[in-house]
Design a protein around this motif. Structure first.
Motif, PDB file in Angstrom:
ATOM      1  N   LYS A  20     -22.046 -68.531  36.424  1.00  0.00           N
ATOM      2  CA  LYS A  20     -21.931 -68.971  35.034  1.00  0.00           C
ATOM      3  C   LYS A  20     -20.681 -68.371  34.374  1.00  0.00           C
ATOM      4  O   LYS A  20     -19.945 -69.069  33.679  1.00  0.00           O
ATOM      5  CB  LYS A  20     -23.187 -68.574  34.253  1.00  0.00           C
ATOM      6  CG  LYS A  20     -23.186 -69.035  32.819  1.00  0.00           C
ATOM      7  CD  LYS A  20     -24.456 -68.632  32.097  1.00  0.00           C
ATOM      8  CE  LYS A  20     -24.382 -69.098  30.656  1.00  0.00           C
ATOM      9  NZ  LYS A  20     -25.477 -68.649  29.846  1.00  0.00           N
ATOM     10  N   GLU A  21     -20.446 -67.081  34.605  1.00  0.00           N
ATOM     11  CA  GLU A  21     -19.271 -66.424  34.022  1.00  0.00           C
ATOM     12  C   GLU A  21     -17.984 -67.048  34.547  1.00  0.00           C
ATOM     13  O   GLU A  21     -17.036 -67.269  33.772  1.00  0.00           O
ATOM     14  CB  GLU A  21     -19.291 -64.923  34.346  1.00  0.00           C
ATOM     15  CG  GLU A  21     -20.377 -64.154  33.625  1.00  0.00           C
ATOM     16  CD  GLU A  21     -20.550 -62.731  34.144  1.00  0.00           C
ATOM     17  OE1 GLU A  21     -20.858 -61.857  33.308  1.00  0.00           O
ATOM     18  OE2 GLU A  21     -20.410 -62.498  35.371  1.00  0.00           O
ATOM     19  N   GLU A  64     -17.427 -70.367  32.800  1.00  0.00           N
ATOM     20  CA  GLU A  64     -16.986 -70.194  31.415  1.00  0.00           C
ATOM     21  C   GLU A  64     -15.521 -69.745  31.352  1.00  0.00           C
ATOM     22  O   GLU A  64     -14.765 -70.207  30.504  1.00  0.00           O
ATOM     23  CB  GLU A  64     -17.879 -69.185  30.698  1.00  0.00           C
ATOM     24  CG  GLU A  64     -19.278 -69.713  30.417  1.00  0.00           C
ATOM     25  CD  GLU A  64     -20.245 -68.638  29.925  1.00  0.00           C
ATOM     26  OE1 GLU A  64     -19.865 -67.444  29.862  1.00  0.00           O
ATOM     27  OE2 GLU A  64     -21.395 -69.006  29.616  1.00  0.00           O
TER      28      GLU A  64
END
Length: 145
Positions: free
Chosen positions: A54-55, A58
């Motif tokens: 997820k990081e 992003e």
């Protein structure tokens, strides 16, 4: 210059930049890598070699399915590995392997060559203006607006 050629030159520049990076990767004997892996490796190098999927998404602005494909290829090549979070098994971390860490110097050298080539003959002010204009154009294509 007629402004209808702006998109043409952006596209042509991207193609040339990709070819430049491919040549540099080959010269550094990293021809198993492709330019599309660059953003993932960059954010891992900048974040102690470990980030969640997820990081990464992003930070590089790509969707989960695109990240998954790229991560799987990097994993198969031995540059990264996946680790499940002990506290939350739904979270998967992407971690640089020794092989991934070992190419950081070459990777940074290539990145520096790309930067220096891209901005050759640009003043500081021109770089700032150019970046701001590209950001502005990029934002014009945001689907949420």
């Amino acid at each position: 210059m007629n402004d209808k050629y702006i998109v043409y030159f952006i596209s042509k520049t991207k193609k040339k930049m990709t070819e430049f990076i491919e040549r540099e990767l080959k010269e550094e004997e990293l021809d198993d890598l492709v330019p599309s892996y660059g953003n993932i490796l960059t954010v891992l190098y900048d974040n102690d070699g470990k980030l969640s999927m997820k990081e990464i998404g992003e930070l590089i602005g790509k969707d989960k399915s695109t990240i998954t494909v790229l991560i799987n290829k990097l994993s198969k090549l031995g540059y990264v590995q996946k680790e499940k979070c002990q506290e939350d098994r739904r979270v998967t971390y992407i971690v640089l392997t020794e092989k991934g860490k070992s190419i950081e110097g070459k990777f940074n050298d290539i990145s520096k060559k790309v930067y220096l080539t891209a901005y050759k003959n640009f003043s500081k002010e021109e770089k700032d203006i150019f970046l701001n204009l590209l950001k502005k154009m990029n934002n014009n294509f945001d689907l949420n607006k």
